[in-house]
Design a protein around this motif. Structure first.
Motif, PDB file in Angstrom:
ATOM      1  N   LEU A 173       0.721  -1.191   0.026  1.00  0.00           N
ATOM      2  CA  LEU A 173       0.084  -0.021   0.002  1.00  0.00           C
ATOM      3  C   LEU A 173       0.811   1.240  -0.107  1.00  0.00           C
ATOM      4  O   LEU A 173       0.329   2.245  -0.605  1.00  0.00           O
ATOM      5  CB  LEU A 173      -0.983   0.025   1.129  1.00  0.00           C
ATOM      6  CG  LEU A 173      -1.914  -1.144   1.352  1.00  0.00           C
ATOM      7  CD1 LEU A 173      -2.754  -0.884   2.628  1.00  0.00           C
ATOM      8  CD2 LEU A 173      -2.618  -1.328   0.068  1.00  0.00           C
ATOM      9  N   ALA A 174       1.981   1.054   0.406  1.00  0.00           N
ATOM     10  CA  ALA A 174       2.882   2.287   0.687  1.00  0.00           C
ATOM     11  C   ALA A 174       3.589   2.727  -0.766  1.00  0.00           C
ATOM     12  O   ALA A 174       4.043   3.830  -0.874  1.00  0.00           O
ATOM     13  CB  ALA A 174       4.000   1.958   1.359  1.00  0.00           C
ATOM     14  N   GLU A 175       3.636   1.769  -1.757  1.00  0.00           N
ATOM     15  CA  GLU A 175       3.986   1.972  -2.927  1.00  0.00           C
ATOM     16  C   GLU A 175       2.753   2.417  -3.944  1.00  0.00           C
ATOM     17  O   GLU A 175       3.229   2.498  -5.231  1.00  0.00           O
ATOM     18  CB  GLU A 175       4.615   0.850  -3.684  1.00  0.00           C
ATOM     19  CG  GLU A 175       6.019   0.680  -2.817  1.00  0.00           C
ATOM     20  CD  GLU A 175       7.241   1.125  -3.228  1.00  0.00           C
ATOM     21  OE1 GLU A 175       7.178   2.138  -4.239  1.00  0.00           O
ATOM     22  OE2 GLU A 175       8.458   0.620  -2.918  1.00  0.00           O
ATOM     23  N   LEU A 176       1.730   2.591  -3.870  1.00  0.00           N
ATOM     24  CA  LEU A 176       0.412   2.780  -4.567  1.00  0.00           C
ATOM     25  C   LEU A 176       0.392   3.995  -5.117  1.00  0.00           C
ATOM     26  O   LEU A 176       0.591   5.066  -3.974  1.00  0.00           O
ATOM     27  CB  LEU A 176      -0.787   2.247  -4.094  1.00  0.00           C
ATOM     28  CG  LEU A 176      -0.738   0.773  -3.788  1.00  0.00           C
ATOM     29  CD1 LEU A 176      -2.251   0.474  -3.268  1.00  0.00           C
ATOM     30  CD2 LEU A 176      -0.428  -0.108  -4.903  1.00  0.00           C
ATOM     31  N   SER A 177      -0.014   4.487  -6.348  1.00  0.00           N
ATOM     32  CA  SER A 177      -0.225   5.857  -6.839  1.00  0.00           C
ATOM     33  C   SER A 177      -1.597   6.203  -6.584  1.00  0.00           C
ATOM     34  O   SER A 177      -2.549   6.323  -7.436  1.00  0.00           O
ATOM     35  CB  SER A 177      -0.121   5.990  -8.156  1.00  0.00           C
ATOM     36  OG  SER A 177       1.395   5.604  -8.485  1.00  0.00           O
ATOM     37  N   ALA A 201      -3.097   8.731  -6.017  1.00  0.00           N
ATOM     38  CA  ALA A 201      -3.718  10.030  -6.581  1.00  0.00           C
ATOM     39  C   ALA A 201      -3.957   9.816  -8.319  1.00  0.00           C
ATOM     40  O   ALA A 201      -4.388  10.719  -8.801  1.00  0.00           O
ATOM     41  CB  ALA A 201      -2.973  11.298  -6.303  1.00  0.00           C
ATOM     42  N   GLU A 202      -3.405   8.744  -8.610  1.00  0.00           N
ATOM     43  CA  GLU A 202      -3.265   8.586 -10.346  1.00  0.00           C
ATOM     44  C   GLU A 202      -3.639   7.092 -10.408  1.00  0.00           C
ATOM     45  O   GLU A 202      -2.742   6.217 -10.421  1.00  0.00           O
ATOM     46  CB  GLU A 202      -1.875   8.848 -10.756  1.00  0.00           C
ATOM     47  CG  GLU A 202      -1.625   8.851 -12.133  1.00  0.00           C
ATOM     48  CD  GLU A 202      -0.302   9.020 -12.689  1.00  0.00           C
ATOM     49  OE1 GLU A 202       0.017   9.225 -13.938  1.00  0.00           O
ATOM     50  OE2 GLU A 202       0.551   9.370 -11.674  1.00  0.00           O
ATOM     51  N   GLU A 203      -5.085   7.166 -10.709  1.00  0.00           N
ATOM     52  CA  GLU A 203      -5.387   5.702 -10.982  1.00  0.00           C
ATOM     53  C   GLU A 203      -4.930   4.956 -12.012  1.00  0.00           C
ATOM     54  O   GLU A 203      -4.772   3.954 -12.143  1.00  0.00           O
ATOM     55  CB  GLU A 203      -6.962   5.729 -11.214  1.00  0.00           C
ATOM     56  CG  GLU A 203      -7.875   6.067  -9.915  1.00  0.00           C
ATOM     57  CD  GLU A 203      -9.252   6.077 -10.007  1.00  0.00           C
ATOM     58  OE1 GLU A 203      -9.588   5.424 -11.254  1.00  0.00           O
ATOM     59  OE2 GLU A 203     -10.017   6.406  -9.107  1.00  0.00           O
ATOM     60  N   GLN A 204      -4.720   5.845 -13.033  1.00  0.00           N
ATOM     61  CA  GLN A 204      -4.036   5.206 -14.500  1.00  0.00           C
ATOM     62  C   GLN A 204      -2.532   5.257 -14.480  1.00  0.00           C
ATOM     63  O   GLN A 204      -1.923   5.256 -15.557  1.00  0.00           O
ATOM     64  CB  GLN A 204      -4.449   5.813 -15.629  1.00  0.00           C
ATOM     65  CG  GLN A 204      -6.069   5.870 -15.596  1.00  0.00           C
ATOM     66  CD  GLN A 204      -6.638   4.509 -15.948  1.00  0.00           C
ATOM     67  OE1 GLN A 204      -6.081   3.372 -16.465  1.00  0.00           O
ATOM     68  NE2 GLN A 204      -7.593   4.310 -15.029  1.00  0.00           N
ATOM     69  N   ALA A 205      -1.804   5.463 -13.250  1.00  0.00           N
ATOM     70  CA  ALA A 205      -0.436   5.505 -13.162  1.00  0.00           C
ATOM     71  C   ALA A 205       0.234   4.147 -13.703  1.00  0.00           C
ATOM     72  O   ALA A 205      -0.334   3.002 -13.938  1.00  0.00           O
ATOM     73  CB  ALA A 205       0.114   5.489 -11.721  1.00  0.00           C
ATOM     74  N   SER A 206       1.337   4.117 -14.412  1.00  0.00           N
ATOM     75  CA  SER A 206       2.162   3.079 -15.011  1.00  0.00           C
ATOM     76  C   SER A 206       2.503   2.118 -13.805  1.00  0.00           C
ATOM     77  O   SER A 206       2.665   2.398 -12.712  1.00  0.00           O
ATOM     78  CB  SER A 206       3.237   3.495 -15.694  1.00  0.00           C
ATOM     79  OG  SER A 206       4.092   4.096 -14.884  1.00  0.00           O
TER      80      SER A 206
END
Length: 258
Positions: free
Chosen positions: A171-175, A177-182
């Motif tokens: 969870l600490a590595e998730l984006s 604020a950007e659902e479509q992050a690479s």
């Protein structure tokens, strides 16, 4: 009514927001359910019921537990009122006992989101009995796999066995604020390694999870990977049902075991 054999499943249940924002995996879960015979009952091992001893829910009508915080109000209004099945739960306890895997009844445990959230998309009418089985925190991968093996004969009685976790879970590595992050290579590489091993019938490699690439970064703790070991025990033939990533690095894979 004829009895059909159902598969075992591994479901990546993702963020609690999956309940109201299904992304790609919600429709995939729905398609999967309509292509299966309707289960007589559903058994779920969720990442969110860690326990000391192996336990089986014996409640006739477990509460829907919103075991998370900081999400939109509408998420906390969702209920999944499927009944339990006390007779089946007690039979499961007997099966586990006979398999040298003692288990205890728990009539008080509510249903966590690892159970009700994916089932909302699969069986939204909440009419099929659902039994939850715990994830003992001290069990090895081989022991969790053995639990799946012991309960695998239930598949022949039109009972659906599900391990609900996540193929990647940091969870600490998730984006957020950007659902479509690479998707970073450490996440896709781990997921590809798991699928490669399972596709080549090398279940032993996956059970020896310490050798997996980027294991610590994908699973700082093991509870979301462990339900995969349970699902692997339910059947020897692997097939990939769905693969996608959410919030960059959160794997949303669905696997089937026959």
């Amino acid at each position: 009514m004829s009895i059909s054999t159902l598969p075992g499943l591994f479901i990546s249940h993702g963020s609690p927001m999956l309940a109201i924002e299904p992304e790609q995996v919600g429709p995939a879960l729905h398609r999967l359910s309509i292509n299966l015979p309707t289960p007589r009952a559903i058994v779920v091992m969720s990442a969110h019921w860690e326990s000391q001893a192996l336990e089986v829910s014996t409640s006739s009508r477990p509460e829907t537990w919103h075991d998370f915080g900081g999400f939109p109000r509408e998420l906390y209004q969702i209920r999944y009122p499927a009944p339990g099945d006390i007779q089946l739960a007690e039979r499961m306890i007997q099966m586990l006992e006979q398999g040298d895997m003692p288990a205890h009844a728990n009539s008080l445990r509510p249903r966590d989101h690892g159970v009700w959230m994916p089932l909302l998309h699969m069986y939204p009418d909440a009419e099929i009995p659902v039994i939850q089985i715990s994830l003992p925190s001290h069990f090895s991968a081989a022991q969790i796999y053995q639990v799946g093996q012991i309960l695998a004969p239930l598949r022949d009685e039109q009972i659906l066995l599900i391990g609900s976790g996540s193929i990647t879970h940091n969870l600490a590595e998730l984006s957020w604020a950007e659902e479509q992050a690479s998707t970073p290579e450490w996440a896709s590489g781990f997921r590809n390694w798991v699928v490669h091993q399972l596709s080549n019938d090398d279940f032993a490699a996956v059970l020896n999870w310490q050798q997996a690439p980027h294991i610590q970064r994908n699973h700082p703790t093991l509870e979301h990977l462990s339900p995969l070991f349970f699902a692997m025990g339910t059947g020897p033939r692997f097939s990939l049902v769905h693969s996608s990533f959410s919030l960059g690095a959160l794997g949303m894979d669905l696997y089937r075991f026959d």
